[in-house]
Design a protein around this motif. Sequence first.
Motif, mmCIF file in Angstrom:
data_model
loop_
_atom_site.group_PDB
_atom_site.id
_atom_site.type_symbol
_atom_site.label_atom_id
_atom_site.label_comp_id
_atom_site.label_asym_id
_atom_site.label_seq_id
_atom_site.Cartn_x
_atom_site.Cartn_y
_atom_site.Cartn_z
ATOM 1 N N PHE A 48 -44.015 17.860 -52.009
ATOM 2 C CA PHE A 48 -44.957 16.796 -51.653
ATOM 3 C C PHE A 48 -44.252 15.582 -51.054
ATOM 4 O O PHE A 48 -44.716 15.005 -50.065
ATOM 5 C CB PHE A 48 -45.745 16.352 -52.886
ATOM 6 N N SER A 49 -43.112 15.194 -51.640
ATOM 7 C CA SER A 49 -42.556 13.881 -51.307
ATOM 8 C C SER A 49 -41.291 13.894 -50.455
ATOM 9 O O SER A 49 -41.007 12.905 -49.769
ATOM 10 C CB SER A 49 -42.249 13.109 -52.604
ATOM 11 N N GLY B 65 -43.469 24.725 -51.086
ATOM 12 C CA GLY B 65 -44.524 25.017 -50.116
ATOM 13 C C GLY B 65 -45.674 24.025 -50.169
ATOM 14 O O GLY B 65 -46.545 24.028 -49.290
ATOM 15 N N THR B 66 -45.680 23.163 -51.182
ATOM 16 C CA THR B 66 -46.673 22.085 -51.227
ATOM 17 C C THR B 66 -46.510 21.127 -50.045
ATOM 18 O O THR B 66 -47.369 20.264 -49.833
ATOM 19 C CB THR B 66 -46.547 21.286 -52.537
ATOM 20 N N SER B 67 -45.419 21.305 -49.280
ATOM 21 C CA SER B 67 -45.243 20.490 -48.074
ATOM 22 C C SER B 67 -46.401 20.694 -47.100
ATOM 23 O O SER B 67 -46.719 19.785 -46.317
ATOM 24 C CB SER B 67 -43.921 20.833 -47.386
ATOM 25 N N ALA B 68 -47.026 21.887 -47.141
ATOM 26 C CA ALA B 68 -48.184 22.131 -46.269
ATOM 27 C C ALA B 68 -49.328 21.194 -46.632
ATOM 28 O O ALA B 68 -49.977 20.603 -45.765
ATOM 29 C CB ALA B 68 -48.632 23.584 -46.386
ATOM 30 N N ILE B 69 -49.577 21.036 -47.943
ATOM 31 C CA ILE B 69 -50.617 20.108 -48.401
ATOM 32 C C ILE B 69 -50.214 18.679 -48.071
ATOM 33 O O ILE B 69 -51.041 17.863 -47.652
ATOM 34 C CB ILE B 69 -50.845 20.269 -49.919
ATOM 35 N N SER B 70 -48.915 18.384 -48.246
ATOM 36 C CA SER B 70 -48.415 17.043 -47.965
ATOM 37 C C SER B 70 -48.674 16.648 -46.514
ATOM 38 O O SER B 70 -49.062 15.514 -46.223
ATOM 39 C CB SER B 70 -46.911 16.976 -48.266
ATOM 40 N N GLY B 71 -48.460 17.600 -45.598
ATOM 41 C CA GLY B 71 -48.691 17.318 -44.183
ATOM 42 C C GLY B 71 -50.120 16.910 -43.895
ATOM 43 O O GLY B 71 -50.379 15.973 -43.136
ATOM 44 N N TYR B 72 -51.068 17.608 -44.512
ATOM 45 C CA TYR B 72 -52.475 17.264 -44.317
ATOM 46 C C TYR B 72 -52.820 15.927 -44.973
ATOM 47 O O TYR B 72 -53.573 15.117 -44.414
ATOM 48 C CB TYR B 72 -53.372 18.373 -44.876
#
Length: 390
Positions: free
Chosen positions: A228-229, A350-357
């Motif tokens: 996320f961060s 993979g929470t980076s995908a949510i972070s991008g949105y």
Amino acid sequence: MERRFNFLLISRAARSIGIVYVTLSLPLYLLYLGIPVSIIGTLLLLMVLFSVAISLLSGMLGDRIGYRYSLLIGEVPMLIATFILFHYNTIIPIEIATVIGGIGGTPGGLRGVFAPGLNALIARNWPESGERVKKMGRVMAVGAFSAFGGAVLLYSHGYLVSIMGAAEAFRMLYLSSFLLGLLSFASLVFIKERKAAKKKHGIIDRKSGKYTLKVILSNIVNGSGVGFSIALLPAWIELRFGVPPSTVGLMFTFSYVATAVSSLMATRRIDILRSPVWTASLSRIMQGVVMMAVAFSPSLLIVASLYIARSAAAGFGAPIRTAINVKGVSDSNFGIASSAQGMAVRSSTGTSAISGYLMEYSLPIPMEIGGVLQLLGGLVYYRLMRRDNR
């Protein structure tokens, strides 16, 4: 064995310079090419899934054929990806390189150090816990100091732009990463591995599996926060403050020095720590608190100062935690255990995908969520590991 250890240090140094440059620059390069940050996050998710598969396969093979070969296999995707990034300037090949290279993800000071088989190789060659921490600390310190070079490469982009343009500057520096990857691969050929009985059948014994599962659970929580961060932090900084890539590189340069110095400190203080588990857990808790503060920081200077402090905490806790994570694992299961633990971290980022949105909606939110999860990750690690490491 000791003399050949230097080849491992050379490999981690070369790998760190190359992979850190790519990890820092790739979100910025994709933004420059006009790809939305939400799509960049999705690409990093696909990268994570591919990397997880390679990591698990390498770990299982390492238990059977040797961990040196796991390290060699782990270098190949990076070599392919950096060559593609240098050779092609169209979107689809660049997106493919992002996925297969396993080179996106978190731009921390230890990003270039870890690879499938590394923890297992050190655990096998140096069975005593204190010596293992010292060796891992040296590897991490060399990797983190070398990551400084990756940040300098990104900083140099600002000078190359005036000569060849932004896109060509990115690509020429990707060529440097490719050549550094070749040096890392060549150095690994000279590494020696202590002889031990190779696994003939099965995946992991029950005792080792139970211990590994505890590490995996804490890694999932912490890794989700990192995704996320941290994974898109260079892009976050550019979007928040509107600074060029060279400025982002300068900030990470200082953070990598902090990581390296604190890793060396950990190797010298391990013998006097009353509770290594608590120290390792506290470092994660501190990282979470810092990222929560980053979310609403009004200036880049404050963000940089906080992130440097986070890097110091990460560097101190990492070698201690690495030794703890294989302490309850049998010798023949080092490979699959360390790969599964690393897989948990990589997959959860993979929470980076949510972070991008989320970043397209509100920039502070992913930093806040990531900070909370990293704080919880430290608490979970202490709760699960303290009983087995008294």
